[in-house]
Motif scaffolding. Structure first.
Motif, PDB file in Angstrom:
ATOM      1  N   ASP A  21       0.773  -1.139   0.080  1.00 56.37           N
ATOM      2  CA  ASP A  21      -0.012  -0.129  -0.113  1.00 56.37           C
ATOM      3  C   ASP A  21       0.951   1.269   0.157  1.00 56.37           C
ATOM      4  O   ASP A  21       0.331   2.133  -0.497  1.00 56.37           O
ATOM      5  N   LEU A  22       1.919   1.238   0.770  1.00 55.63           N
ATOM      6  CA  LEU A  22       2.813   2.511   0.749  1.00 55.63           C
ATOM      7  C   LEU A  22       3.545   2.502  -0.474  1.00 55.63           C
ATOM      8  O   LEU A  22       3.556   3.694  -0.772  1.00 55.63           O
ATOM      9  N   VAL A  23       3.915   1.764  -1.279  1.00 53.04           N
ATOM     10  CA  VAL A  23       4.517   1.663  -2.575  1.00 53.04           C
ATOM     11  C   VAL A  23       3.544   2.319  -3.540  1.00 53.04           C
ATOM     12  O   VAL A  23       3.847   3.203  -4.290  1.00 53.04           O
ATOM     13  N   GLN A  24       2.321   1.742  -3.504  1.00 55.55           N
ATOM     14  CA  GLN A  24       1.276   2.132  -4.415  1.00 55.55           C
ATOM     15  C   GLN A  24       1.130   3.639  -4.295  1.00 55.55           C
ATOM     16  O   GLN A  24       0.810   4.352  -5.345  1.00 55.55           O
ATOM     17  N   ARG A  25       0.971   4.168  -3.091  1.00 56.30           N
ATOM     18  CA  ARG A  25       0.534   5.533  -2.769  1.00 56.30           C
ATOM     19  C   ARG A  25       1.639   6.476  -3.018  1.00 56.30           C
ATOM     20  O   ARG A  25       1.693   7.629  -3.621  1.00 56.30           O
ATOM     21  N   THR A  56       5.280   0.924 -14.855  1.00 53.82           N
ATOM     22  CA  THR A  56       4.691   2.142 -14.203  1.00 53.82           C
ATOM     23  C   THR A  56       3.861   1.240 -13.024  1.00 53.82           C
ATOM     24  O   THR A  56       3.408   0.300 -13.268  1.00 53.82           O
ATOM     25  N   VAL A  57       3.331   2.059 -11.876  1.00 49.17           N
ATOM     26  CA  VAL A  57       2.590   1.348 -10.984  1.00 49.17           C
ATOM     27  C   VAL A  57       1.284   0.868 -11.754  1.00 49.17           C
ATOM     28  O   VAL A  57       0.853  -0.328 -11.435  1.00 49.17           O
ATOM     29  N   ASP A  58       0.614   1.557 -12.563  1.00 47.72           N
ATOM     30  CA  ASP A  58      -0.762   1.141 -13.234  1.00 47.72           C
ATOM     31  C   ASP A  58      -0.561   0.007 -14.244  1.00 47.72           C
ATOM     32  O   ASP A  58      -1.360  -0.911 -14.306  1.00 47.72           O
ATOM     33  N   GLU A  59       0.595  -0.041 -14.997  1.00 50.95           N
ATOM     34  CA  GLU A  59       0.806  -1.018 -15.821  1.00 50.95           C
ATOM     35  C   GLU A  59       1.097  -2.295 -14.878  1.00 50.95           C
ATOM     36  O   GLU A  59       0.436  -3.434 -15.349  1.00 50.95           O
ATOM     37  N   VAL A  60       1.884  -2.503 -13.890  1.00 50.19           N
ATOM     38  CA  VAL A  60       2.099  -3.568 -13.015  1.00 50.19           C
ATOM     39  C   VAL A  60       0.916  -3.929 -12.437  1.00 50.19           C
ATOM     40  O   VAL A  60       0.768  -5.145 -12.473  1.00 50.19           O
ATOM     41  N   ARG A  61       0.043  -3.095 -11.712  1.00 52.90           N
ATOM     42  CA  ARG A  61      -1.290  -3.556 -11.115  1.00 52.90           C
ATOM     43  C   ARG A  61      -2.351  -3.931 -11.979  1.00 52.90           C
ATOM     44  O   ARG A  61      -3.225  -4.731 -11.464  1.00 52.90           O
ATOM     45  N   ALA A  62      -2.126  -3.581 -13.090  1.00 52.43           N
ATOM     46  CA  ALA A  62      -3.276  -4.157 -14.176  1.00 52.43           C
ATOM     47  C   ALA A  62      -4.644  -4.045 -13.767  1.00 52.43           C
ATOM     48  O   ALA A  62      -5.389  -4.889 -13.819  1.00 52.43           O
ATOM     49  N   GLY A  63      -5.047  -2.991 -13.113  1.00 50.30           N
ATOM     50  CA  GLY A  63      -6.509  -2.742 -12.672  1.00 50.30           C
ATOM     51  C   GLY A  63      -6.989  -3.312 -11.369  1.00 50.30           C
ATOM     52  O   GLY A  63      -7.817  -2.933 -10.755  1.00 50.30           O
ATOM     53  N   ALA A  64      -5.993  -3.911 -10.667  1.00 43.61           N
ATOM     54  CA  ALA A  64      -5.993  -4.536  -9.409  1.00 43.61           C
ATOM     55  C   ALA A  64      -5.443  -3.727  -8.346  1.00 43.61           C
ATOM     56  O   ALA A  64      -4.649  -2.720  -8.880  1.00 43.61           O
ATOM     57  N   SER A  65      -5.417  -3.905  -7.089  1.00 43.47           N
ATOM     58  CA  SER A  65      -4.364  -3.229  -6.366  1.00 43.47           C
ATOM     59  C   SER A  65      -3.095  -4.041  -6.369  1.00 43.47           C
ATOM     60  O   SER A  65      -2.810  -4.962  -6.806  1.00 43.47           O
ATOM     61  N   LEU A  66      -1.960  -3.148  -5.843  1.00 43.00           N
ATOM     62  CA  LEU A  66      -0.829  -3.714  -5.928  1.00 43.00           C
ATOM     63  C   LEU A  66      -0.680  -4.848  -5.154  1.00 43.00           C
ATOM     64  O   LEU A  66       0.119  -6.051  -5.588  1.00 43.00           O
ATOM     65  N   GLU A  67      -1.238  -4.932  -4.171  1.00 44.96           N
ATOM     66  CA  GLU A  67      -1.098  -6.076  -3.287  1.00 44.96           C
ATOM     67  C   GLU A  67      -1.592  -7.330  -3.765  1.00 44.96           C
ATOM     68  O   GLU A  67      -1.072  -8.486  -4.017  1.00 44.96           O
ATOM     69  N   ASP A  68      -2.927  -7.202  -4.414  1.00 41.89           N
ATOM     70  CA  ASP A  68      -3.601  -8.142  -5.156  1.00 41.89           C
ATOM     71  C   ASP A  68      -2.636  -8.835  -6.373  1.00 41.89           C
ATOM     72  O   ASP A  68      -2.441  -9.917  -6.327  1.00 41.89           O
ATOM     73  N   ARG A  69      -2.273  -7.838  -6.922  1.00 43.99           N
ATOM     74  CA  ARG A  69      -1.152  -8.466  -8.251  1.00 43.99           C
ATOM     75  C   ARG A  69      -0.072  -8.848  -7.555  1.00 43.99           C
ATOM     76  O   ARG A  69       0.350  -9.935  -8.387  1.00 43.99           O
ATOM     77  N   PHE A  70       0.519  -8.655  -6.795  1.00 46.99           N
ATOM     78  CA  PHE A  70       1.882  -8.894  -6.102  1.00 46.99           C
ATOM     79  C   PHE A  70       1.585 -10.451  -5.679  1.00 46.99           C
ATOM     80  O   PHE A  70       2.396 -11.410  -6.154  1.00 46.99           O
ATOM     81  N   VAL A  71       0.466 -10.719  -4.980  1.00 46.68           N
ATOM     82  CA  VAL A  71       0.232 -12.170  -4.626  1.00 46.68           C
ATOM     83  C   VAL A  71      -0.047 -13.103  -5.699  1.00 46.68           C
ATOM     84  O   VAL A  71       0.310 -14.277  -5.778  1.00 46.68           O
ATOM     85  N   GLU A  72      -0.706 -12.566  -6.850  1.00 46.16           N
ATOM     86  CA  GLU A  72      -0.884 -13.270  -7.942  1.00 46.16           C
ATOM     87  C   GLU A  72       0.381 -13.593  -8.916  1.00 46.16           C
ATOM     88  O   GLU A  72       0.461 -14.704  -9.032  1.00 46.16           O
ATOM     89  N   LEU A  73       1.357 -12.715  -8.843  1.00 47.91           N
ATOM     90  CA  LEU A  73       2.586 -12.918  -9.478  1.00 47.91           C
ATOM     91  C   LEU A  73       3.591 -13.983  -8.676  1.00 47.91           C
ATOM     92  O   LEU A  73       4.002 -14.662  -9.357  1.00 47.91           O
ATOM     93  N   VAL A  74       3.676 -13.615  -7.335  1.00 46.56           N
ATOM     94  CA  VAL A  74       4.618 -14.331  -6.507  1.00 46.56           C
ATOM     95  C   VAL A  74       4.007 -15.837  -6.067  1.00 46.56           C
ATOM     96  O   VAL A  74       4.353 -16.717  -5.570  1.00 46.56           O
TER      97      VAL A  74
END
Length: 283
Positions: free
Chosen positions: A227-231, A249-267
């Protein structure tokens, strides 16, 4: 003469896409190519690949977040990128300057705040910032002026005469950041700068960093707090098991989701523990 040792025969890092071409929009503030770090004796069972052929570009003027869970390789990669740890293989350039071929020139361009930084904590805050400037060959009068400015900006003037060993965690991070800024670097590399820092100190540090970026500087900050990184950041890279899984970019990486959800999806790695802990119910 090359300063890079050959890639060890074992274990063999997995293949990575070729991103050797320079990025569009000019030379990046930080460019990493084929970076590898192996701990342990190469060719033996205890050898461990901590960083696995990482390619990464940090655009100039960006606020760049490097995220990953504990043990992902963030600190190892940043240590190699800043000249604190020699890579097993690969290259690192800061504004086009090879960190390992021209270390003195490259380090003049960088301000670094390592994780778990060990400071000369029997110096006062003012003495520590002054020492950081003099160590870089700066004029004493210039250092004195900048030290006062930085102490004021960090809200540490009232504690400038106190030994750093008596500072709180937040104050220690701020005085270390002041030392990293005193020579006016173009790139700041900060490893977990908000860990153990109270909310007020964290807000003050974020304000200083945003001001630095607004003035044309580049910040790279590692964290596992999504959340800190996203903000805070405009660019981000997700790292896991020594590899960069996504960057942009943050928007490119999170792809419409929250960065946390996208992170969990990736790892991966999220576990459902409801059944395993079914006994965990208050009576």
């Amino acid at each position: 003469m090359s300063h890079q040792p050959p890639l060890p025969p074992a274990p063999v890092p997995s293949a990575a896409p070729d991103r050797s071409a320079p990025p569009p929009g000019g030379q990046p503030a930080l460019s990493v190519r084929g970076l590898v770090r192996v701990f342990g004796r190469p060719g033996t069972p205890d050898a461990k690949v901590a960083v696995d052929r990482v390619d990464l570009d940090v655009p100039r003027g960006s606020f760049f977040g490097l995220v990953g869970r504990n043990g992902a390789g963030k600190t190892t990669m940043l240590s190699m990128a800043t000249g604190l740890l020699r890579p097993t293989a690969g290259t690192v350039r800061v504004a086009g300057v090879d960190v390992w071929a021209e270390p003195r020139r490259a380090k003049q361009l960088m301000g670094v705040l390592p994780d778990g930084v060990h400071l000369f904590d029997r110096l006062t805050g003012r003495q520590l910032v002054t020492y950081s400037g003099l160590l870089r060959g700066m004029d004493r009068e210039v250092v004195a002026e900048r030290a006062e400015d930085l102490l004021r900006a960090m809200d540490l003037l009232g504690d400038a005469g106190t030994q750093v060993q008596d500072y709180s965690a937040g104050m220690t991070k701020k005085i270390a950041l002041a030392g990293a800024l005193v020579h006016a670097p173009s790139l700041l590399v900060l490893d977990e700068p908000f860990e153990s820092v109270d909310p007020v100190s964290a807000a003050n540090i974020r304000g200083i960093l945003h001001g630095f970026v607004a003035a044309g500087g580049t910040v790279v900050v590692s964290s596992h707090v999504m959340d800190l990184v996203q903000r805070m950041c405009d660019h981000v890279a997700v790292m896991d098991r020594g590899r960069v899984l996504a960057a942009g970019t943050v928007d490119e990486v999170r792809a419409g989701a929250s960065l946390e959800d996208r992170f969990v999806e990736l790892v991966g790695g999220r576990r459902e523990t409801g059944e395993e802990l079914s006994w965990l119910r208050p009576e």
